[in-house]
Design an enzyme around this catalytic site. Sequence first.
Site, PDB file in Angstrom:
ATOM      1  N   LYS A   8      36.200  52.585  41.275  1.00 56.10           N
ATOM      2  CA  LYS A   8      36.063  51.913  39.976  1.00 56.10           C
ATOM      3  C   LYS A   8      35.150  52.718  39.060  1.00 56.10           C
ATOM      4  CE  LYS A   8      37.195  47.487  42.050  1.00 56.10           C
ATOM      5  NZ  LYS A   8      36.845  46.140  42.497  1.00 56.10           N
ATOM      6  N   GLN A  46      31.517  42.828  43.405  1.00 57.36           N
ATOM      7  CA  GLN A  46      32.502  43.197  44.428  1.00 57.36           C
ATOM      8  C   GLN A  46      32.486  42.179  45.575  1.00 57.36           C
ATOM      9  OE1 GLN A  46      34.739  45.722  44.144  1.00 57.36           O
ATOM     10  NE2 GLN A  46      35.650  45.109  46.070  1.00 57.36           N
ATOM     11  N   ASP A  86      37.397  40.651  36.169  1.00 55.99           N
ATOM     12  CA  ASP A  86      38.202  40.438  37.378  1.00 55.99           C
ATOM     13  C   ASP A  86      39.168  39.262  37.217  1.00 55.99           C
ATOM     14  OD1 ASP A  86      37.962  42.122  39.606  1.00 55.99           O
ATOM     15  OD2 ASP A  86      35.962  41.354  40.089  1.00 55.99           O
TER      16      ASP A  86
HETATM   17  N1  GUN Z   1      37.619  42.485  46.637  1.00 56.15           N
HETATM   18  C1  GUN Z   1      38.931  42.784  46.859  1.00 56.15           C
HETATM   19  N2  GUN Z   1      39.574  42.923  45.700  1.00 56.15           N
HETATM   20  C2  GUN Z   1      38.675  42.718  44.726  1.00 56.15           C
HETATM   21  C3  GUN Z   1      38.732  42.742  43.304  1.00 56.15           C
HETATM   22  O1  GUN Z   1      39.774  42.955  42.683  1.00 56.15           O
HETATM   23  N3  GUN Z   1      37.563  42.496  42.657  1.00 56.15           N
HETATM   24  C4  GUN Z   1      36.404  42.223  43.304  1.00 56.15           C
HETATM   25  N4  GUN Z   1      35.329  41.964  42.572  1.00 56.15           N
HETATM   26  N5  GUN Z   1      36.306  42.183  44.613  1.00 56.15           N
HETATM   27  C5  GUN Z   1      37.440  42.434  45.310  1.00 56.15           C
END
Ligand code: GUN
Length: 283
Positions: free
Chosen positions: A53, A97, A120
């Site tokens: 990211k 996350q 998200d």
């Molecule tokens: N864990 C697995 N996929 C994601 C996601 O798209 N965003 C976040 N914040 N955590 C995750």
Amino acid sequence: MISNILDGRKISAEIRSSIKEEVLKLKARGINPTLAVVLVGENPASKVYVRQKEKGCGETGITSRKYELPAETTHEELLSLVKKLNEDKEVHGILVQFPLPAHLNETEVLAVMNPEKDVDGFHALNVGKLVSGLPCFEPCTPKGVITLIESTGIPIEGKSAVVTGRSNIVGKPVASMLLARNATVTIAHSKTRNLQKVVAQADIVVAAIGKPRFITADMIKEGAIVIDVGINRLPEGIVGDVDFKEAARKASWITPVPGGVGPMTIAMLLQNTLLAAGKQGEN
Ligand code: GUN
């Protein structure tokens, strides 16, 4: 039929390059799109995702601010960081996350987050808006899935779509987004009877069940579009939820793993951050 490969890396690169141009335009207006990424603890997969990211931000000119907190972080400490980021005018998007260490409550973390910074799309307000068909931050992986399907040029409207898996992060939102595009949607899951038969009638299959090579070629209707969201780590490497090699003989379009949905998720996060910065910059 021999499938066309839906190349997530290529499509994601095209999207990132247009995001880069849009970021420059915002910067010319004095807005510096910024994403705050919060990582708690030492989950190895989470570390990889967070690095990807940040890399995506770097490539597109989005500023990323990383907050790495120790696994022992208390719930109060995490909530207070999220609240601080809510108030910070220089931060347009906040991403915590998941999964969080077990003593932390993901639902509560999302509840305190400003929904306008929830890039998200996990906050209950954004989830509710998505289901209601209102404009909102669409969650990144589902948005990537839809973008890949739309890139084929084959209309979604009227198609039979089967989503295997009912997670809040993928299955449920993908199903809502397909329904919003007038597909006839079935969500299949671990308790579904005759899952093979259900999948076999689908024009569009979205595999998000988390079992390596679970969807086999005999379950794929000739000419179906197959989107594989699975990331299963096996000794021989990462494989999807679909038995790619065999299924590719029957599908019209199919995503590889890796190189399909994964890169799209990152591109959609960057797109949501850009949208957030544009909106907040108007204020
Ligand atoms: N864990 C697995 N996929 C994601 C996601 O798209 N965003 C976040 N914040 N955590 C995750």
